[in-house]
Structure formats: structure tokens, C-alpha cells
Design a protein around this motif. Structure first.
Motif, mmCIF file in Angstrom:
data_model
loop_
_atom_site.group_PDB
_atom_site.id
_atom_site.type_symbol
_atom_site.label_atom_id
_atom_site.label_comp_id
_atom_site.label_asym_id
_atom_site.label_seq_id
_atom_site.Cartn_x
_atom_site.Cartn_y
_atom_site.Cartn_z
ATOM 1 N N THR A 36 36.343 109.618 18.992
ATOM 2 C CA THR A 36 38.554 109.122 19.622
ATOM 3 C C THR A 36 39.035 110.612 18.848
ATOM 4 O O THR A 36 40.128 110.923 20.318
ATOM 5 N N GLN A 37 38.462 111.642 17.817
ATOM 6 C CA GLN A 37 39.975 112.762 18.432
ATOM 7 C C GLN A 37 39.061 113.531 19.322
ATOM 8 O O GLN A 37 40.140 114.211 19.946
ATOM 9 N N VAL A 38 37.808 113.860 19.640
ATOM 10 C CA VAL A 38 37.255 114.802 20.608
ATOM 11 C C VAL A 38 37.724 114.173 21.778
ATOM 12 O O VAL A 38 38.339 115.150 22.347
ATOM 13 N N GLU A 39 37.917 113.139 22.605
ATOM 14 C CA GLU A 39 38.489 112.823 23.688
ATOM 15 C C GLU A 39 40.094 112.939 23.550
ATOM 16 O O GLU A 39 40.326 113.223 24.527
ATOM 17 N N LYS A 40 40.592 112.748 22.740
ATOM 18 C CA LYS A 40 41.900 113.320 22.508
ATOM 19 C C LYS A 40 42.622 114.268 23.420
ATOM 20 O O LYS A 40 43.060 115.590 23.743
ATOM 21 N N ARG A 140 21.259 123.002 8.382
ATOM 22 C CA ARG A 140 20.632 123.441 9.351
ATOM 23 C C ARG A 140 22.705 123.020 10.314
ATOM 24 O O ARG A 140 23.294 122.020 10.593
ATOM 25 N N LEU A 141 23.212 123.737 11.328
ATOM 26 C CA LEU A 141 23.773 123.682 12.072
ATOM 27 C C LEU A 141 24.029 123.855 13.473
ATOM 28 O O LEU A 141 22.895 124.399 14.058
ATOM 29 N N GLY A 142 24.500 122.778 14.720
ATOM 30 C CA GLY A 142 24.409 122.661 15.470
ATOM 31 C C GLY A 142 25.182 123.007 16.248
ATOM 32 O O GLY A 142 26.646 122.254 16.130
ATOM 33 N N VAL A 143 25.958 123.917 17.688
ATOM 34 C CA VAL A 143 27.296 124.456 16.968
ATOM 35 C C VAL A 143 27.378 124.160 18.885
ATOM 36 O O VAL A 143 26.408 124.855 19.881
ATOM 37 N N ALA A 144 28.143 123.367 19.744
ATOM 38 C CA ALA A 144 28.971 123.444 21.337
ATOM 39 C C ALA A 144 30.914 123.680 21.224
ATOM 40 O O ALA A 144 31.033 123.587 20.568
ATOM 41 N N ARG A 145 30.428 124.523 22.848
ATOM 42 C CA ARG A 145 31.658 125.015 22.815
ATOM 43 C C ARG A 145 32.320 123.984 24.108
ATOM 44 O O ARG A 145 32.013 123.915 25.076
ATOM 45 N N TYR A 146 33.721 123.169 24.045
ATOM 46 C CA TYR A 146 34.333 122.640 25.706
ATOM 47 C C TYR A 146 35.262 124.274 25.925
ATOM 48 O O TYR A 146 35.543 124.165 25.286
ATOM 49 N N PRO A 147 35.905 124.124 27.089
ATOM 50 C CA PRO A 147 34.841 123.635 27.833
ATOM 51 C C PRO A 147 33.158 123.846 28.327
ATOM 52 O O PRO A 147 32.747 123.938 29.594
ATOM 53 N N ASP A 148 33.297 125.224 28.026
ATOM 54 C CA ASP A 148 32.041 125.905 28.080
ATOM 55 C C ASP A 148 30.423 125.127 28.583
ATOM 56 O O ASP A 148 30.348 125.217 29.358
ATOM 57 N N GLY A 150 30.532 121.345 28.354
ATOM 58 C CA GLY A 150 30.566 120.654 28.248
ATOM 59 C C GLY A 150 31.685 119.677 28.670
ATOM 60 O O GLY A 150 32.734 120.458 27.911
ATOM 61 N N LYS A 151 32.206 119.494 29.995
ATOM 62 C CA LYS A 151 33.618 118.945 29.830
ATOM 63 C C LYS A 151 33.832 116.773 29.620
ATOM 64 O O LYS A 151 35.273 117.409 30.228
ATOM 65 N N ASP A 152 33.105 116.604 29.065
ATOM 66 C CA ASP A 152 33.428 115.353 28.614
ATOM 67 C C ASP A 152 32.352 115.239 26.845
ATOM 68 O O ASP A 152 32.042 115.860 26.820
ATOM 69 N N CYS A 153 33.338 114.326 26.158
ATOM 70 C CA CYS A 153 32.389 114.004 24.914
ATOM 71 C C CYS A 153 31.577 113.735 24.981
ATOM 72 O O CYS A 153 30.915 114.274 24.045
ATOM 73 N N THR A 154 30.828 113.109 25.709
ATOM 74 C CA THR A 154 29.273 112.668 26.355
ATOM 75 C C THR A 154 28.670 113.704 25.884
ATOM 76 O O THR A 154 27.351 114.453 24.954
ATOM 77 N N THR A 155 28.935 114.645 27.295
ATOM 78 C CA THR A 155 28.086 115.939 27.218
ATOM 79 C C THR A 155 28.017 116.832 25.844
ATOM 80 O O THR A 155 27.449 117.361 25.839
#
Length: 456
Positions: A36-40, A140-148, A150-155
Motif C-alpha cells: 500500500t505504501q509503495v502504491e501511495k 542477501r539483499l535484492g534492490v530495485a529502483r522506481y521508476p528506472d 518499473g513504473k507500477d507496484c507489481t513490476t
């Protein structure tokens, strides 16, 4: 009465709200609130970018199996506390599942996020104390960055997850998502499915490499090594599929398959007059698996094999990852009459105090110290001191990776008992190994250890 009822309703609604959005065990927000926080944040025009970090606790299932769920829950609570103790701005942390946590880092440059991940890794360098148990926890840590990424929560969540599992496969502690990891992730899932099928359908094979007594030239044993010839992709290196088996939990089935296949082959050779000890490698997960001891006991009884003919090889790191449970398993196996060996000695991190308490009978010096032995004085010093240490502890030595006669001469001078390597033979199929032993016994009088030369 009406006021009391309204207060009770509000309290109950508050409790329901808490259960819906917070993890009862750690007190952290749960997956639902995190998403929910990601969506906001995606919808907030004031936030230009943010990073999602997924944290995975290595071998947490083994903690539960070994120490019990009560201490496992306590460990999770302490991990949550440790994450929250980091003094970084704009961090939103959550507990996803038993062994996974997640963090949301908003309005921070990538360099700042990298600084946070380093601090996170550093804080896990300190051991956790659970009652009387001192526990080292790897993450272990996996990191992803918005919007580079993905542009939606699922992605964005999927990208962080792919980075995490690619990180585990590639033996990294932290990995940022890249598009090329998609292919790696698909290959990983496909390979895992194929490996399980290979185990179930006996697509794997064992090969055998002889061990030679340095003084006499006798074949004193052999090491059983698993090989996978994929029906479409051909030979797949053990360095590729064994770590995958360990990470997925399939290593238990793989180890059981190797033990069973080795036992069958041992009895076939015995029927033809060839009875020599067989060595089988076991992993850290095998050592903390209570089923291993029972499986080995049943196997030896079913095939009527003397336990003295089975040697289990374990690495230093396997013992040190869960020392208390590993020691328990090792002593139990020794009581069964099984011999134990420390494999790849010199590449792990066991202390002398721990080494002397291990119920092992031999050390195997890693081939990295042997292959350039005749030319490298540092390797000579390391090998010589290791041999002296082992002998002082009442242990015998196996030197692996022998590729030339010069190394044999040095090892004989050092008092090494047994050797193996390509100088004698590569790993062979069952029939080729039998034929090799017969041929070797006919010419072993020419063995360099007996004072005459022979062709490798």
C-alpha cells in the motif's frame, strides 16, 4: 453502557486494523501495508524516485529445525529491531514472511541507498545471542529502483525479487536489478525444475576418482562425484547445479540419491572382489538435517555395508555455519562407525579450537595449495604446516589435485599419507574405474612412491 460499547468497538476495530496491517511477531508493518505504501509513493507527485530492498535471511528454516520455532521467532524479532536501529531517513521497513523483510527508501540518491545497504550488511556482522546460543546470521539483499526498473507496484516488486534470487545464485550479498537478470531468473527456475526431475528419474550419474596411499601405491579408496548430462544442454558443471540445489533445498534429495547410488555400486564391486572405502560429499544443509543420520543408518543396514567403508566429506564452512548442530550430527555419525573428513581444508574459516573438537579422522588439503606446489614456496609452507598440525591432532592427510611427480616427492617428504588427482586418473565411470584399479594393481610396483618411475 452505550459509551462502553462504543469504546469496545473502537478497540476491536483498532485491533483488527493492527492485525490487517502489522506483523504480530515483529511489530513491523506487514506485506499488505508495505505494498500500500509503495502504491501511495507511486501516486505522490512530490516523490520522484525510490528504492525497494528485499532482505532474505539465509538458512532460516535450519534455525527453526535446529533451535525450535520459539527461538526462531525471537531471532526474527531481533532482526526487526536491528533493521530499525539504523539511523537513516526515509526508511519504511516491513516483515514480509518468515525469512524475508523489505525496506522502502524514498527521496534518496542511489549512492545514499548503497550506503544504507552497506550499513545494513555491517550490522549483521555482529552475532545474535539467543539464550545460550551465539548465532551468526547471513543476509542477501535484492534492490530495485522506481521508476528506472518499473513504473507500477507489481513490476517494481518483481524486479527486487529477481535481484534477490539472482543475488543468492551468484553468491553476492547485495545485487541491484538489471534487465539481464530476467533471463537469469527464468533459467534458474527452469534449471531447478529440471534438476528435481533429473533426481527423480535417475538422469544423474556418479563418477569415481581413486585415492592412492603414497607409501605403498595401494588404491585405498575413491571419491564419489555426481555428474549431470542434460538431455538437451549436455554436461552441466557441478559448480552450477549444486549451489542451486543447496539454495532450493533440493540438496537433501541429491545427497540421498548419491548415497543410495554409491551403496549400490559398492555392493556390485564387492561381488567382483573390489572392496574399498567410498567418500561422499555432504553439505551444510545435510549436517543440520536430522533425516540424514537415519537415512544413512537405513542404507547401510539395507545393503549390509560395514560403516567403516563410508567416509563423509564436509567442508570447514559447512561445519562453521551451524557449529552446534553440525557437531551433534558429526558425533552421531562417528558413533555409527562412519569416518569423517574435512574437505578443501585451508579455504574455510575454522579455528584451531574448533578443529581439535571435530570428530574427524582426516583432512583433505585443497587442490589450490597443491597444483603449483613444486614452484610456490608459500604453498609449500602452508602444506607443510597443515600436515604437521593434522598429525599432531592424530589425523591423516589426503592431498587432492596432484598433477605432477614433483608434487608427489614433496608430499612424501612431508609425510602425507594419501593423494588423488589427474596425475593418477580423472574421475571415471563405474566400469572404467573397476578396469583402472585392475590395471593399476598390475603396475603399482612402478609407483613413484616405491622408488621407480612410471608414466601418469
Amino acid at each position: 453502557a452505550l459509551g462502553s460499547m462504543q469504546t469496545a468497538i473502537k478497540a476491536r476495530e483498532g485491533e483488527i486494523q493492527k492485525l490487517a496491517f502489522y506483523d504480530e511477531l515483529t511489530g513491523l508493518p506487514n506485506r499488505t501495508q508495505f505494498l500500500t505504501q509503495v502504491e501511495k509513493m507511486i501516486q505522490d507527485s512530490n516523490i520522484a524516485d525510490f528504492s525497494v530492498i528485499i532482505l532474505d535471511v539465509d538458512r532460516f528454516k535450519d534455525v527453526n529445525d535446529t533451535l525450535g520455532h520459539e527461538l526462531g521467532d525471537k531471532l526474527l524479532f531481533m532482526i526487526g529491531e536491528r533493521i530499525q536501529s539504523l539511523n537513516f531517513d526515509s526508511i519504511f521497513a516491513a516483515h514480509f514472511s518468515a525469512d524475508q523483510f523489505a525496506m522502502l527508501v524514498s527521496n534518496q540518491a542511489r549512492d545514499d541507498v548503497e550506503r544504507f545497504t552497506r550499513a545494513l550488511l555491517d550490522t549483521f556482522e555482529t552475532s545474535f545471542i539467543l539464550k545460550t546460543v551465539k548465532l551468526d546470521v547471513d543476509i542477501r539483499l535484492g534492490v530495485a529502483r522506481y521508476p528506472d526498473d518499473g513504473k507500477d507496484c507489481t513490476t517494481i516488486m518483481k524486479c527486487a525479487d529477481i535481484a534477490l534470487y539472482s543475488c543468492k545464485d551468484l553468491s553476492d550479498r547485495v545485487l541491484w536489478y538489471e534487465s539481464k537478470l530476467n533471463k537469469h531468473s527464468v533459467q534458474r527456475l527452469t534449471r531447478l525444475s529440471e534438476l528435481r526431475k533429473a533426481i527423480e528419474e535417475d538422469q544423474l550419474t556418479l563418477v569415481y576418482q581413486p585415492k592412492i596411499a603414497l607409501k605403498t601405491g595401494e588404491v585405498m579408496g575413491m571419491e564419489c562425484l555426481v555428474r549431470w548430462h542434460h538431455p538437451e544442454q549436455g554436461f552441466i558443471f557441478p559448480d552450477e547445479f549444486i549451489p542451486l540445489a543447496e539454495q532450493s533445498g533440493a540438496i537433501r534429495e541429491l545427497t540421498h540419491w548419491v548415497l543410495k547410488t554409491a551403496a549400490k555400486q559398492f555392493m556390485l564391486w564387492s561381488g567382483r572382489g573390489l572392496t574399498i572405502p567410498m567418500s561422499v560429499n555432504v553439505s551444510a544443509l545435510d549436517l543440520v538435517d536430522q533425516k540424514l543420520q537415519d537415512y544413512v543408518a537405513r542404507l547401510l543396514e539395507d545393503w549390509q555395508i560395514d560403516p567403516a567403508y563410508l567416509i563423509l566429506e564436509i567442508t570447514e564452512s559447512a561445519v562453521m555455519s551451524e557449529p552446534q548442530q553440525a557437531m551433534y550430527s558429526l558425533y552421531h555419525l562417528k558413533e555409527m562407525g562412519i569416518k569423517l573428513s574435512i574437505d578443501d581444508f585451508g579455504t574455510g574459516y575454522s579455528s584451531m579450537a574448533q578443529l581439535k573438537s571435530m570428530p574427524v579422522t582426516e583432512l583433505k588439503i585443497d587442490k589450490s595449495f597443491i597444483q603449483d606446489l613444486s614452484q610456490n614456496s608459500d604453498d609449500q609452507a602452508i602444506v607443510k604446516s597443515t600436515v604437521e598440525l593434522a598429525h599432531n591432532l592424530g589425523l591423516s592427510i589426503v592431498a587432492e589435485g596432484i598433477e605432477n611427480e614433483a608434487a608427489l616427492t614433496i608430499l612424501k617428504d612431508y609425510g602425507v599419507e594419501n593423494v588423488q588427482g589427474y596425475f593418477f586418473s580423472k574421475p571415471l565411470s563405474a566400469q572404467d574405474f573397476y578396469d583402472w584399479v585392475i590395471a593399476w594393481n598390475e603396475k603399482k610396483s612402478q609407483f613413484p612412491g616405491n622408488g621407480t618411475e612410471m608414466s601418469a
